[in-house]
Design an enzyme around this catalytic site. Sequence first.
Site, PDB file in Angstrom:
ATOM      1  N   HIS A 378       0.818  -1.257  -0.102  1.00 17.33           N
ATOM      2  CA  HIS A 378      -0.197   0.036  -0.041  1.00 17.33           C
ATOM      3  C   HIS A 378       0.911   1.409   0.048  1.00 17.33           C
ATOM      4  CE1 HIS A 378      -3.544   2.009   0.067  1.00 17.33           C
ATOM      5  NE2 HIS A 378      -4.385   1.246   0.938  1.00 17.33           N
ATOM      6  N   TYR A 493     -13.458   5.272  10.811  1.00 15.57           N
ATOM      7  CA  TYR A 493     -12.784   5.672   9.276  1.00 15.57           C
ATOM      8  C   TYR A 493     -13.511   5.387   8.086  1.00 15.57           C
ATOM      9  CZ  TYR A 493      -8.245   6.255   6.728  1.00 15.57           C
ATOM     10  OH  TYR A 493      -7.279   6.499   5.521  1.00 15.57           O
ATOM     11  N   SER A 495     -12.260   6.250   4.093  1.00 10.21           N
ATOM     12  CA  SER A 495     -11.221   6.702   3.212  1.00 10.21           C
ATOM     13  C   SER A 495     -12.000   7.228   2.118  1.00 10.21           C
ATOM     14  CB  SER A 495     -10.397   5.466   2.692  1.00 10.21           C
ATOM     15  OG  SER A 495      -9.357   6.026   1.893  1.00 10.21           O
ATOM     16  N   THR A 506      -5.312  10.392   0.142  1.00  5.54           N
ATOM     17  CA  THR A 506      -6.289  10.068   0.672  1.00  5.54           C
ATOM     18  C   THR A 506      -6.808  11.451   1.761  1.00  5.54           C
ATOM     19  OG1 THR A 506      -5.696   8.784   2.381  1.00  5.54           O
ATOM     20  CG2 THR A 506      -6.496   7.998   0.096  1.00  5.54           C
TER      21      THR A 506
END
Length: 666
Positions: A378, A493, A495, A506
């Site tokens: 990532h 959360y 994104s 992001t």
Amino acid sequence: MLRRKVHATATTSLSRYSSTTTTTHGRHFQYLQCSKLPTLYFQRSLPRLPIPLLDNTCQRFLAAVQPLLSPSELGHTQQVLTQFREGIGMELHAKLKDIDDRNKHTSYISQPWFDMYLSDRAPLPLNYNPLLVMKSDIRPEYQEQIVRTTNLIISSLRFWRSLQNNLLEPEVYHMNPKKSDTASYRRWMKVAPKALATYASYAFKAFPLDMSQYHRLFGTSRIPRLGKDELVHAPESKHILVMRRGHMYAVNVLDSSGFIESPSVIMGRLKAVLQLDGQREAAEVPLGVLTSAQRDEWAKARAHLVKSSHNADILHREVDASLFCVCLDTPEDGVFQEENQVPLLKHLLGGKATNRWFDKSISLLISADGTASVHFEHSWGDGVAVLRYFNEVYKDTLELPFVSTDSPHTPADGDTGNVRAINFDIDNQTKSSVEEAFAKNSAVMNSLEMNLLKYPRINKKTCKQYGLSPDSIIQLSFQLAYRQAFNKYVGTYESCSTSAFRHGRTETMRPCSTATQAFCEAVLKPESSKPSANELRSMIDKCSKMHGQLTKEAAMGQGFDRHLFALRHVAQLEGVQQPDLYETEAYKRINHNIISTSTLGSDALLAGSFGPVVKDGLGIGYSIQNDFAGAIVTTYKDLADGKVFINSLESAFNKIYNIIEQSSTK
């Protein structure tokens, strides 16, 4: 853009594309797209990611933490926030603006975000690397493991070569594709001044997106280093890394001139891998397990491994420099079962790690039944680039696959120049490191629990029918489910991409709001005091409106999370003592993301999953399909109860659906 028509069999395609060198070197085979607009056409004219006003960031932060705090905690937070805004916060904000002004080629968040990813010492599986599972090809002649792998490799290379040669369509979000995703739009864009192309596109309600991450899709590896990893890139590579039962092979897929080899040649080389692998036992010391380790531990093990010049050479040349990784799993690793998906999904998400190299930017995981997945590291980029690749490759393999089970292959037996077994010199210390990494990864994976829900009454059709925002309904359901199961509200959360800006990454959207809190409390009241269905529907609409506003703010770079993150980063760079704001219960609580959610809208997606981001949290991969809303929830055993949450989520869906249905009939 050149697109191919669907043909009945791959035998036809094979004869068209691999009968002669001239044909396989032609554009129709070598490139997935031949865009009239160069790939990076809009990159220069993309607007810069704005730094929000400090006052706005403070107000948004306070509004977001309100549902998580007691009145006294909220009062204390207001005091600290005021001091921050009028004092050290102003100083840090000014320094951040100055840094941003001196780096106009990028965004204020880009480098700090890279540093955050590469400095984290947590293992990649579960903590960072997500999983995307493709829908299967319903035609058996294309679903067989080696056939599907061959087609996916070819489509991946066609995507890569289109990108390299500036022929991949620019990434543009079309608000109304019928009006803007047209030849006329492209003609207008082609004559627009390049420095103003993005703004010209806005007139068509078409929004170009940043593509700076795309070049790292292939040929990129994350290299473990003590304290902070690094990314290495080998764009001129000609081979891929193929793994089977822990063994590693370098397989050439491009010729010496950089052209994609013919389908029969690539399939023949994959079959040669199977033949080689069948002549020996599974790897006694599967080195890939080391990539599942804590990053400093892996860095030490790698430093020892490369003391051997032989190991250093092949690790750099054959593994790190490979275009991407292909993991061919065995029947023992599991196959997809609709009625019991968890075993395979857990294996694909982390599993034993014996047949993986988690450090590659992209890995294709192909199960014995042809189930195909993408596992990606990532740090180099976000979901926009990966999802584009995922969708394009899936579509390409469906429209015209290049091989089938009836296709001939070019034998590669004994062709050690193009199919190379990668064999390391392994001593007792490396063997011990692998054993230790295996034991730790197994312990973590054994503690991982996964629960699934498919809810048919809420889907794309019902959302459209009742005028609802699918994402806001799902997020509202998560809040209601957690509140009724665990009697509290927690940091949540979601994104949101900021790729509409140059080098955007992001932003965090915070779905737990005062509006969702008010709705949840109202729904859970006793029947005698509960508001009417119409009143509750109005509250749903208010939640949806606020959710839409927060999403818009985040997408436009007007959230608060990245701004506060960057201000703290500046304080660290300047050697300034961490401001009191970052020590408050409010800041700690909202950043302890117990509910971490992610969704990828894609017709190619069968399932998506990732691990919890905190030990007592829930990792929720969700989607709304044409016929159901689905969620895959990961938790750690004895630290969070995913089963209780999933049961509560079904109840929450029922409550919300009943409100919507009742209010629409009155």
